[in-house]
Design a protein around this motif. Sequence first.
Motif, mmCIF file in Angstrom:
data_model
loop_
_atom_site.group_PDB
_atom_site.id
_atom_site.type_symbol
_atom_site.label_atom_id
_atom_site.label_comp_id
_atom_site.label_asym_id
_atom_site.label_seq_id
_atom_site.Cartn_x
_atom_site.Cartn_y
_atom_site.Cartn_z
ATOM 1 N N VAL A 1 -4.125 9.694 -3.671
ATOM 2 C CA VAL A 1 -3.936 8.718 -2.594
ATOM 3 C C VAL A 1 -4.405 9.301 -1.262
ATOM 4 O O VAL A 1 -5.095 8.628 -0.487
ATOM 5 C CB VAL A 1 -2.452 8.279 -2.506
ATOM 6 N N THR A 2 -4.075 10.555 -1.017
ATOM 7 C CA THR A 2 -4.494 11.213 0.224
ATOM 8 C C THR A 2 -6.015 11.259 0.311
ATOM 9 O O THR A 2 -6.601 10.931 1.346
ATOM 10 C CB THR A 2 -3.898 12.631 0.302
ATOM 11 N N SER A 3 -6.669 11.650 -0.770
ATOM 12 C CA SER A 3 -8.135 11.741 -0.779
ATOM 13 C C SER A 3 -8.784 10.384 -0.561
ATOM 14 O O SER A 3 -9.701 10.242 0.254
ATOM 15 C CB SER A 3 -8.619 12.322 -2.108
ATOM 16 N N ILE A 4 -8.302 9.391 -1.278
ATOM 17 C CA ILE A 4 -8.895 8.048 -1.200
ATOM 18 C C ILE A 4 -8.692 7.447 0.189
ATOM 19 O O ILE A 4 -9.630 6.906 0.790
ATOM 20 C CB ILE A 4 -8.316 7.134 -2.296
ATOM 21 N N LEU A 5 -7.489 7.538 0.734
ATOM 22 C CA LEU A 5 -7.224 6.958 2.053
ATOM 23 C C LEU A 5 -7.980 7.692 3.166
ATOM 24 O O LEU A 5 -8.408 7.063 4.133
ATOM 25 C CB LEU A 5 -5.729 6.943 2.347
ATOM 26 N N THR A 6 -8.162 8.990 3.021
ATOM 27 C CA THR A 6 -8.953 9.740 4.004
ATOM 28 C C THR A 6 -10.392 9.245 3.993
ATOM 29 O O THR A 6 -10.994 8.998 5.050
ATOM 30 C CB THR A 6 -8.898 11.259 3.714
ATOM 31 N N ALA A 7 -10.946 9.078 2.798
ATOM 32 C CA ALA A 7 -12.323 8.581 2.688
ATOM 33 C C ALA A 7 -12.435 7.140 3.204
ATOM 34 O O ALA A 7 -13.407 6.802 3.894
ATOM 35 C CB ALA A 7 -12.799 8.668 1.236
ATOM 36 N N ILE A 8 -11.454 6.303 2.909
ATOM 37 C CA ILE A 8 -11.478 4.915 3.398
ATOM 38 C C ILE A 8 -11.438 4.882 4.926
ATOM 39 O O ILE A 8 -12.182 4.122 5.559
ATOM 40 C CB ILE A 8 -10.311 4.095 2.796
ATOM 41 N N ALA A 9 -10.586 5.697 5.524
ATOM 42 C CA ALA A 9 -10.532 5.767 6.989
ATOM 43 C C ALA A 9 -11.898 6.171 7.539
ATOM 44 O O ALA A 9 -12.381 5.598 8.522
ATOM 45 C CB ALA A 9 -9.459 6.753 7.439
ATOM 46 N N GLY A 10 -12.538 7.136 6.889
ATOM 47 C CA GLY A 10 -13.863 7.563 7.313
ATOM 48 C C GLY A 10 -14.901 6.469 7.183
ATOM 49 O O GLY A 10 -15.722 6.259 8.096
ATOM 50 N N ILE A 11 -14.860 5.738 6.088
ATOM 51 C CA ILE A 11 -15.813 4.641 5.871
ATOM 52 C C ILE A 11 -15.641 3.575 6.951
ATOM 53 O O ILE A 11 -16.619 3.067 7.504
ATOM 54 C CB ILE A 11 -15.641 4.047 4.452
ATOM 55 N N LEU A 12 -14.406 3.242 7.262
ATOM 56 C CA LEU A 12 -14.149 2.251 8.319
ATOM 57 C C LEU A 12 -14.673 2.719 9.666
ATOM 58 O O LEU A 12 -15.268 1.937 10.418
ATOM 59 C CB LEU A 12 -12.654 1.941 8.403
ATOM 60 N N LEU A 13 -14.489 3.986 9.981
ATOM 61 C CA LEU A 13 -14.974 4.512 11.262
ATOM 62 C C LEU A 13 -16.499 4.523 11.320
ATOM 63 O O LEU A 13 -17.086 4.186 12.345
ATOM 64 C CB LEU A 13 -14.412 5.914 11.514
ATOM 65 N N VAL A 14 -17.141 4.897 10.218
ATOM 66 C CA VAL A 14 -18.612 4.875 10.174
ATOM 67 C C VAL A 14 -19.118 3.448 10.365
ATOM 68 O O VAL A 14 -20.124 3.214 11.032
ATOM 69 C CB VAL A 14 -19.137 5.485 8.856
ATOM 70 N N ALA A 15 -18.376 2.485 9.818
ATOM 71 C CA ALA A 15 -18.759 1.075 9.938
ATOM 72 C C ALA A 15 -18.423 0.499 11.316
ATOM 73 O O ALA A 15 -18.718 -0.662 11.595
ATOM 74 C CB ALA A 15 -18.072 0.253 8.851
ATOM 75 N N GLY A 16 -17.791 1.290 12.174
ATOM 76 C CA GLY A 16 -17.473 0.830 13.518
ATOM 77 C C GLY A 16 -16.167 0.078 13.631
ATOM 78 O O GLY A 16 -15.898 -0.574 14.638
ATOM 79 N N VAL A 17 -15.328 0.169 12.615
ATOM 80 C CA VAL A 17 -14.039 -0.523 12.625
ATOM 81 C C VAL A 17 -12.984 0.429 13.190
ATOM 82 O O VAL A 17 -12.663 1.451 12.571
ATOM 83 C CB VAL A 17 -13.647 -0.974 11.193
ATOM 84 N N ASP A 18 -12.465 0.102 14.362
ATOM 85 C CA ASP A 18 -11.478 0.967 15.013
ATOM 86 C C ASP A 18 -10.214 1.165 14.171
ATOM 87 O O ASP A 18 -9.528 2.167 14.312
ATOM 88 C CB ASP A 18 -11.072 0.388 16.370
ATOM 89 N N ALA A 19 -9.913 0.224 13.307
ATOM 90 C CA ALA A 19 -8.710 0.328 12.474
ATOM 91 C C ALA A 19 -8.769 1.532 11.542
ATOM 92 O O ALA A 19 -7.750 1.919 10.969
ATOM 93 C CB ALA A 19 -8.515 -0.949 11.666
ATOM 94 N N GLY A 20 -9.934 2.149 11.401
ATOM 95 C CA GLY A 20 -10.037 3.360 10.592
ATOM 96 C C GLY A 20 -9.104 4.449 11.085
ATOM 97 O O GLY A 20 -8.548 5.215 10.299
ATOM 98 N N LEU A 21 -8.899 4.500 12.389
ATOM 99 C CA LEU A 21 -7.957 5.481 12.942
ATOM 100 C C LEU A 21 -6.530 5.156 12.517
ATOM 101 O O LEU A 21 -5.743 6.054 12.199
ATOM 102 C CB LEU A 21 -8.062 5.524 14.466
ATOM 103 N N ASP A 22 -6.195 3.879 12.494
ATOM 104 C CA ASP A 22 -4.856 3.475 12.058
ATOM 105 C C ASP A 22 -4.647 3.785 10.580
ATOM 106 O O ASP A 22 -3.569 4.218 10.171
ATOM 107 C CB ASP A 22 -4.633 1.992 12.337
#
Length: 177
Positions: free
Chosen positions: A130-151
């Motif tokens: 879960v930690t690995s997957i959520l870390t990668a998802i947060a990164g994908i959101l940030l690369v896509a320009g979605v500020d919610a990646g930080l959340d």
Amino acid sequence: MRQRAASSIGRTRLEKWATFATVAGGAAAGLTGLLFVAVSIRVDVIAKSQELRTRAAQTLALFVTVLFIAVLLSIPDQAQAVLGSELIALGLLNGGVNLALNRRALSSPAAGGTERDVAVLLDAVAPNAVTSILTAIAGILLVAGVDAGLDVLVLPVLFALAGGVWSAWLLLTKIVS
């Protein structure tokens, strides 16, 4: 001009996460030290079992992941897309390390009794995937320009800290010599 404005908004938002990075990094560093204490208290039992040594390493990987997240968040003047790329790499690296450690634990000669019970509990409750997957998802959101990646990044930090504490507690209290 619009790109520069978006980049500046992202950097300002990142700067607001400095306190979170400080708290998460401090907690992870402290818990890493406590993990070493817990392992050293039960070193006689843990040293005899490759499976338990591997589970302790997975717990350490959870805390170190939080430390790396905190360090990445603390890098000054970093664009969100760069942070996102780093988080994707961290999520993939953490996932790969934990898969390798899990394989190693499962391939070890079967431990018996309490050792096997603790190892099974650690496998069930430690949120490595879960930690690995959520870390990668947060990164994908940030690369896509979605500020919610930080959340979203709050979730792997919480999962890693909670799972690591639970794993360290099991290593300390449930293994009987």
